[in-house]
Design an enzyme around this catalytic site. Sequence first.
Site, PDB file in Angstrom:
ATOM      1  N   GLU A 191       0.794  -1.222   0.000  1.00 49.76           N
ATOM      2  CA  GLU A 191       0.000   0.000   0.000  1.00 49.76           C
ATOM      3  C   GLU A 191       0.833   1.281   0.000  1.00 49.76           C
ATOM      4  O   GLU A 191       0.414   2.287  -0.565  1.00 49.76           O
ATOM      5  CB  GLU A 191      -0.951   0.018   1.212  1.00 49.76           C
ATOM      6  CG  GLU A 191      -2.106  -0.961   1.114  1.00 49.76           C
ATOM      7  CD  GLU A 191      -3.069  -0.619  -0.005  1.00 49.76           C
ATOM      8  OE1 GLU A 191      -3.368   0.572  -0.197  1.00 49.76           O
ATOM      9  OE2 GLU A 191      -3.498  -1.544  -0.714  1.00 49.76           O
ATOM     10  N   SER A 458     -51.870 -39.819  20.513  1.00 46.21           N
ATOM     11  CA  SER A 458     -51.604 -40.941  21.418  1.00 46.21           C
ATOM     12  C   SER A 458     -50.241 -40.881  22.088  1.00 46.21           C
ATOM     13  O   SER A 458     -49.957 -41.672  22.988  1.00 46.21           O
ATOM     14  CB  SER A 458     -51.727 -42.265  20.654  1.00 46.21           C
ATOM     15  OG  SER A 458     -53.074 -42.478  20.265  1.00 46.21           O
TER      16      SER A 458
END
Length: 845
Positions: A191, A458
Amino acid sequence: MSEQPPASRPDGRSRDWLDLGGGGRPGVAPRATEPGSAAAGARGTGPGARFAGLSRAAAGFGARLGPAARTGFVRARATAGLLAGHPATQAAAAATAAAWRPVAALARRVPWLRVAGAAAAVAVGLVLATLVYALATLPVNGGLTIEPTASALVVRAADGQAFATRGVIKGAKLSPKEVPPVLAKAIVAIEDRRFYDHHGIDLRGLVRAAFRNAAAGGTREGGSTLTQQLVRMNYLSQDRTLKRKVQEAVLALWLESQLPKDEILTRYLNAAYFGAGVYGADAAAQRYFGKPAKDLSLSEAAMLAGLVRAPSQLAPHRNLDGARGRAAQVLDAMVETGAVTKAEADAAKRAPATVRVPTETPVGTNYFVDNVADSVRGLIGAGPADATVRTTLDLTLQNIAESVVARRLDQDGERRKVSQGALVAMAPDGAILAMVGGRDYADSQFNRVTQARRQPGSLFKLFVYLTALREGYRPDSTMMDRPTQVGEWEPENYGGRYRGAVTLRTAFAHSINTVAVQLAEAVGIPAVIETARGLGITSDLPNLPSLALGSAETTLLEITRAYAAVAAGAETVEPYGVRQILAREQPLYTRPQAPPTAARDQAARTAMLDLLSAVVREGSGRNARVSVPAGGKTGTTQDSRDAWFVGFAGDLVVGVWLGNDDNTPMAGVTGGDMPALIWHDFVSQALAARAKAAKAGAGKSEAGKSEAARPAPAPRPETASVTEPEADPRPRDLASRDPSARAVLRGSPAVVDTGTLDFDGRAVRLVGVDGLSGRNARELGRYLRRRDVACAPAEGGAYRCSLDGQDLSELILFNGGGRASADATPDLLAAEEQARSNRIGIWRR
C-alpha cells in the site's frame, strides 16, 4: 453626469467599506416615498442612478445587521488603525516597499512581465482561496459511518468444528506493540512502500502512479499514502473531488506532525475494512482464520493486506482464488522491499491461507443455530463484542437427519399431502444432537421443533400409563376394550373396532383409545397432568377427559424430552444445545457435567419401558424396528392432521413430526407410517455413524498410546532441517487410498448423476456407485448444495468422496440412491444390502 462614490464621509472621516449604515450621501437624492416622485423616476436612467440604487441596498443591509454588528466593525477598524500606526508595522511596510521597487521598475520596462505577474498573483490567489475554502468546509462528522451490527457469535459443533457465524466479528483494537510485524510489513509493501520516508504526502508515489495509470489506460494504482487513507476513513467523505483531495493532503500533513509512524499504521489497521462486514485487522483475522491477529502466518497476513484495496471483490469467503492471487502479489511486493526473502515468499505461496471459519451457515443447521443464539442470550445477556459457543450438535447426524426427512417428503409428500416435517435427536442427558425444524429454512424460518404447538395424539398416553403404573397397575393387568362414555364424550378407537379384554401391554402397543380413557378416569386427570409436568411438559394442559388422548397442544421438543427422561430412568431431562461460551478464550459459561437425577419410581419406569418396547416389537410402531432394542410410541390426531413417532434406541432419543402448517389433513398418514419410517432411516444410519466414529476414536487412542510407548528415533542428518508438512485435511481413511499424486478436490460440486460429480467442469466418478439420473440426482444435488465435499483419488480413476467425514458413496447406496458397481468395496456392498432389506430408494416396491 455620472455619480462618483465619495472618498470620505460628511464628517470628514475616511470611508470604510464595512460602514454600510448611516444617513444619505452627498449628491444622492433622498429616496422618494411616492412612485411618481422625481427620485423614483430617476431610477435606472444612468450609471449614477444605478450606483445610487446599489448604495441604498447596501445601506439597508447594513441597517439590518443591527447595532451589535456595527459595533464589532467599529472595534475591528479601531484595532486595525492601532496596528497601522505601530512602529513595527510601519517598518515592515517600508521594508516591503523597498524590496518591491526594483520589481516594479522592471515590470514598467517589460510590459509582458506585468501580465505574467498578474497571472501568477491570480493563480496564487486561487490556490490560497481553494485552500481556505477546503479548510473552512471540513466536515464535522466525516469519515466512514459504520452501521451498528449484532455482536458476532461463532458456533462450533460437538467436535470443535466451526460451522456457522452470526453477526459481525468486532475484534480487539490493537496497540502498536500488538501489531504483528508480518502484517505491518505486508501492508506497507503493497500500500505505501515509502511510508517511513514521507511526511504524509508521497510526491514520488503520485508521479509513479500517474505514469503507470497512463500506461495502463485507466486507474490501476493509487497515489494516496497510508496516512491519507487513514484521514479519509476517519475524517472525510469518500467523494472524489478536488476539495476532498486538498482536505486530505492538509490533514495528512497535520496528522504526521502529531503522531509517530507506528501509531498511524496501527490506527489504519484498526479502521480498515476487510470485507464480510468486518473492520479492523483483528476482526478480519478472527473472521477469516479463526485466530487473533497476533497469530497470523505470513500467507494469512499477505491475504489480509491484499484485501484493503478491494475488500468486497476479494473477500476470501466468496472469492478464495482471487484473494490468494492478490496475496501472491503482496508476497512479491514484500520480496521487492526486502521484508521477506524469496524462499519465505515461495513457501507461503505453496501453503496459501485457507478460510477457517465459514461465513455461510449450512442451510439445514440454521434452525439449530437460531435456538442456540436464543440460549446464549438467555445465559449471558447481550454478551461481549465477540463470542464463541461450543454446542452439542453432531454434524454427521445433522446431515443424516436432513437427508432422510427431505428424501421421504420428496418421495411421498405430494402424494400423501404432507408439506412439512421436523426431527430432533437427543442424547439421554438432553444434549441436542440434530435438529430439523422444517423442510426448507430459506422458505420458512419457523422452527417446528421448538415453536409449533400441535396436538400429540396418542403420544400423550405415556403420561396416562406411567401414572397408572405408579398407582399399582402392571403391564399384564387386564382392561376391557369396549365403548366408553365420559359425560357426553364418547371416544372411539382407530378403525372403530373393539377387542374386549386386553392387557395394558397390548392396549398400549396397539394404541387403544378406550383403555387409555378408562385409565385416566381411574387415576384422575390431575394426576396425569402432574406426571406430565414432572417429565418436562410446560404447555397448557386443561383438566379435561380428552387430555388422555392428547387433545392439548405441545411442542416436539417438549414431548421428546419427556420420552428421553423415561428412556434414561431420570426424574427429568433438560434439553440443551450449549456446552460452553467463550470470549477471547475466556469462558463465560460452562454447563455443569452433573448427570440427570435418577427417577424415584424405578419400578414404574421399568414397566413403562416394557410397554414402549412392545409398540415397536409388535404394535403400531413396527415400521421403526432397527437392529438394536428400541422403544417408542406413535401419535396421530383427528383427520390425520398430525402424525408423530418418538422413540429411543441405543444412546439416541428421536422425535419426528409430520403435518401441514395450515393444519389441513394429510392423506391417511399415521404415526406408524411415514414418521416411523423416517425415524427408522435416521436411527439406522445414526447408530452406524456413531459406532464408526467411536471405533475410529478408539483406534486413534490406541495408536497414540503405542506411539507414546515407542522410543523416538534419532533424526538422520540429511533430514534434520526438513520442515514437517502440514497435516492432510482429508479423513485418514480417504488419504490412505490416494494411489498417485493426483490432487484432492474440494468444493461444492454439481451433480451429473448419483455416481458422478462435477467440480468446475472436471467430472469425478464416485468409487463403487453406478449412478442414476433424474429425480435421484436432483435429490442428491439439493443435499450437497453449498456443502464442502472432499474427493481423494482411488484406484481405477475413481474418487472416494466424503462429506463431513461420512463416505458419500456409502451414504448414496445406504439410501438407495444408486447400485453398487464392480469396484464396490465390502462396506459399500453392505450399505446396498441394507437399503435392499429396508426397501428404500430404488429398492422400494
